[in-house]
Design a protein around this motif. Structure first.
Motif, PDB file in Angstrom:
ATOM      1  N   GLY A 252       9.815  -6.319   3.249  1.00 30.30           N
ATOM      2  CA  GLY A 252      10.420  -6.362   4.598  1.00 30.30           C
ATOM      3  C   GLY A 252      10.205  -5.076   5.370  1.00 30.30           C
ATOM      4  O   GLY A 252      10.183  -5.087   6.606  1.00 30.30           O
ATOM      5  N   ASP A 253      10.007  -3.947   4.651  1.00 26.42           N
ATOM      6  CA  ASP A 253       9.826  -2.686   5.388  1.00 26.42           C
ATOM      7  C   ASP A 253       8.481  -2.646   6.107  1.00 26.42           C
ATOM      8  O   ASP A 253       8.324  -1.942   7.109  1.00 26.42           O
ATOM      9  CB  ASP A 253       9.980  -1.485   4.454  1.00 26.42           C
ATOM     10  N   GLY A 254       7.518  -3.407   5.579  1.00 27.28           N
ATOM     11  CA  GLY A 254       6.216  -3.485   6.256  1.00 27.28           C
ATOM     12  C   GLY A 254       6.379  -4.129   7.623  1.00 27.28           C
ATOM     13  O   GLY A 254       5.786  -3.697   8.608  1.00 27.28           O
ATOM     14  N   HIS A 255       7.227  -5.161   7.698  1.00 28.11           N
ATOM     15  CA  HIS A 255       7.444  -5.833   8.990  1.00 28.11           C
ATOM     16  C   HIS A 255       8.235  -4.936   9.942  1.00 28.11           C
ATOM     17  O   HIS A 255       8.010  -4.962  11.146  1.00 28.11           O
ATOM     18  CB  HIS A 255       8.146  -7.177   8.775  1.00 28.11           C
ATOM     19  N   ARG A 256       9.155  -4.124   9.373  1.00 31.34           N
ATOM     20  CA  ARG A 256       9.886  -3.168  10.234  1.00 31.34           C
ATOM     21  C   ARG A 256       8.915  -2.150  10.819  1.00 31.34           C
ATOM     22  O   ARG A 256       8.954  -1.833  12.009  1.00 31.34           O
ATOM     23  CB  ARG A 256      10.959  -2.415   9.430  1.00 31.34           C
TER      24      ARG A 256
ATOM     25  N   GLU B 192      -0.565   0.180  11.076  1.00 28.93           N
ATOM     26  CA  GLU B 192      -1.399   1.390  11.243  1.00 28.93           C
ATOM     27  C   GLU B 192      -2.102   1.409  12.602  1.00 28.93           C
ATOM     28  O   GLU B 192      -2.812   2.359  12.908  1.00 28.93           O
ATOM     29  CB  GLU B 192      -2.482   1.422  10.151  1.00 28.93           C
ATOM     30  N   ILE B 193      -1.911   0.376  13.401  1.00 26.82           N
ATOM     31  CA  ILE B 193      -2.645   0.321  14.677  1.00 26.82           C
ATOM     32  C   ILE B 193      -2.149   1.439  15.600  1.00 26.82           C
ATOM     33  O   ILE B 193      -0.960   1.787  15.586  1.00 26.82           O
ATOM     34  CB  ILE B 193      -2.524  -1.064  15.352  1.00 26.82           C
TER      35      ILE B 193
ATOM     36  N   LYS C 107       0.831  -1.209   0.000  1.00 24.66           N
ATOM     37  CA  LYS C 107       0.000   0.000   0.000  1.00 24.66           C
ATOM     38  C   LYS C 107       0.870   1.265   0.000  1.00 24.66           C
ATOM     39  O   LYS C 107       0.560   2.239  -0.660  1.00 24.66           O
ATOM     40  CB  LYS C 107      -0.881  -0.051   1.261  1.00 24.66           C
ATOM     41  N   GLN C 108       1.983   1.204   0.725  1.00 24.96           N
ATOM     42  CA  GLN C 108       2.849   2.379   0.867  1.00 24.96           C
ATOM     43  C   GLN C 108       4.012   2.361  -0.124  1.00 24.96           C
ATOM     44  O   GLN C 108       4.938   3.171   0.005  1.00 24.96           O
ATOM     45  CB  GLN C 108       3.426   2.437   2.297  1.00 24.96           C
TER      46      GLN C 108
END
Ligand SMILES: CC(C)=CCC/C(C)=C/CC/C(C)=C/COP(=O)(O)OP(=O)(O)O
Length: 290
Positions: free
Chosen positions: A56-60, A263-264, A50-51
Motif C-alpha cells: 500500500g505504501d507504493g500507492h501512497r 519515480e516519475i 523495490k524499496q
C-alpha cells in the motif's frame, strides 16, 4: 533548532526548484504546449517491493508523484489531465488489496478537495469518469462530493478514471445514443383512435438521422468533457493501453518511460513535451485528416 533549520533549508530548496522550473517552462512555452495529457500510473506495487515498503505504501508514493505531476502540468499551461486510477479489471485483484486501494482512494479524494489543496489553489475542476455504480457507497459519495465541491473551478480539469475501461465506456455511449434515437422515434409515433400504432409524424429528417453515428457516440462518452489527449504517458516501460481511452487515442503520442509511477518526475515531462513539439505539425495534420 535543527527542525527550524531543516524547514528553512526545505523552503529554500523548494523556492530554487520552483524558479528553475519556471525558467524551463518559459522556454518550453515558446513552442506548442499540449492541451491534454493522460497518465497510466503503472508500477506502484513494484516500487513498493523495490524499496522494501509495506503493502500500500507504493500507492501512497504514487499519489504524491501524481500531485507533483499535476502541479508541473498546470504550471506549464496544460489545461486537461486524466489519470487511470482504477480499472474495472482491477476489481479482480485479491479482495484485501481492492479494499485497501478503495480506502486509500476515499482518503485521497477527501484530501484533494480540502480548502488548501493544490486542486483549489490552481482552480482545478475534478470529474470522476467510469461506471461509478460499481464503487462502494462511501467511495462513490466521496467522488460525487469532490465533483460538486470543485464545480466552480474553471482554470483546469482533472479527470480521474475509476471503475473505468474504454470498452465499457464505448458500450455505455452506444446504449445512450440508441436510447436517444428511440426517445425521438417514440415522440413521433401516431396512434389511431384504438391506440394502435399507425405511423410516424414527419420531422423533415432523412433516414440516416435515425442511425447511431460517430458524433452521437462522441457526445455520450464519459470523457466528452475534454478534448482527446495529445499525449498518453504509461510508466514502467509497458507499451500497452490496457483498455484506456481507446476511442480517444487515435492520434495521440505514446510515451513509456521505464521509471515506475512513483519515480516519475519533471525530467520525464520535459522529455515528452520536447517529443510532442518535434512531432507537432505531423500530429496536427493527422488530426485534421480524420
Ligand atoms: C484519488 C486518486 C487519484 C488516487 C490515486 C491513487 C493511486 C496512485 C492509484 C493507482 C492505482 C493502480 C491500480 C495503479 C497501478 O499500479 P499497480 O498497483 O498495478 O502496480 P504494479 O504495476 O506494480 O503491479
Amino acid at each position: 533548532m535543527e527542525g527550524v533549520n531543516g524547514k528553512r533549508v526545505g523552503h529554500l530548496f523548494e523556492n530554487i526548484s520552483s524558479f528553475v522550473r519556471q525558467c524551463i517552462f518559459s522556454v518550453l512555452n515558446v513552442g506548442p504546449v499540449p492541451s491534454h495529457i493522460a497518465f497510466i500510473m503503472d508500477g506502484n506495487r513494484r516500487y513498493s517491493k523495490k524499496q522494501n515498503l509495506l503493502d500500500g505504501d507504493g500507492h501512497r508514493a504514487g499519489f504524491s508523484a501524481l500531485i507533483n505531476m499535476l502541479k508541473y502540468c498546470y504550471e506549464l499551461g496544460v489545461k486537461y489531465t486524466t489519470v487511470y486510477a482504477f480499472s474495472i479489471d482491477n476489481f479482480k485483484r485479491r479482495p484485501g488489496e481492492v479494499a485497501s486501494l478503495m480506502k486509500l482512494m476515499q482518503e485521497k479524494i477527501d484530501e484533494l478537495t480540502q480548502e488548501e489543496s493544490i486542486v483549489n489553489r490552481l482552480g482545478i475542476r475534478i470529474y470522476f469518469q467510469g461506471n461509478l455504480k460499481l464503487l462502494s457507497d462511501c467511495v462513490r459519495s466521496a467522488a460525487e462530493r469532490a465533483m460538486v465541491k470543485t464545480s466552480g473551478n474553471s482554470r483546469a480539469v482533472l479527470s480521474i478514471c475509476v471503475a473505468y475501461t474504454s470498452t465499457d465506456e464505448i458500450v455505455h455511449a452506444v446504449q445512450e445514443s440508441c436510447e436517444e434515437i428511440w426517445d425521438d422515434i417514440r415522440k413521433r409515433e401516431v396512434n389511431n383512435a384504438e391506440g394502435n400504432f399507425v405511423g410516424l409524424k414527419e420531422n423533415g429528417k432523412d433516414e440516416n438521422e435515425h442511425r447511431v453515428g460517430l458524433t452521437d457516440v462522441d457526445r455520450h462518452l464519459y470523457m466528452s468533457v475534454c478534448p482527446d489527449p495529445d499525449i498518453i504517458i504509461r510508466t514502467s516501460g509497458a507499451t500497452r493501453l490496457s483498455n484506456f481511452l481507446l476511442w480517444q487515442s487515435a492520434h495521440c503520442l505514446l510515451y513509456s518511460p521505464t521509471a515506475l509511477w512513483p519515480e516519475i518526475g519533471l525530467r520525464h515531462l520535459i522529455r515528452v513535451i520536447l517529443d510532442f513539439q518535434r512531432n507537432y505539425l505531423y500530429l496536427k495534420a493527422k488530426k485534421k485528416e480524420s
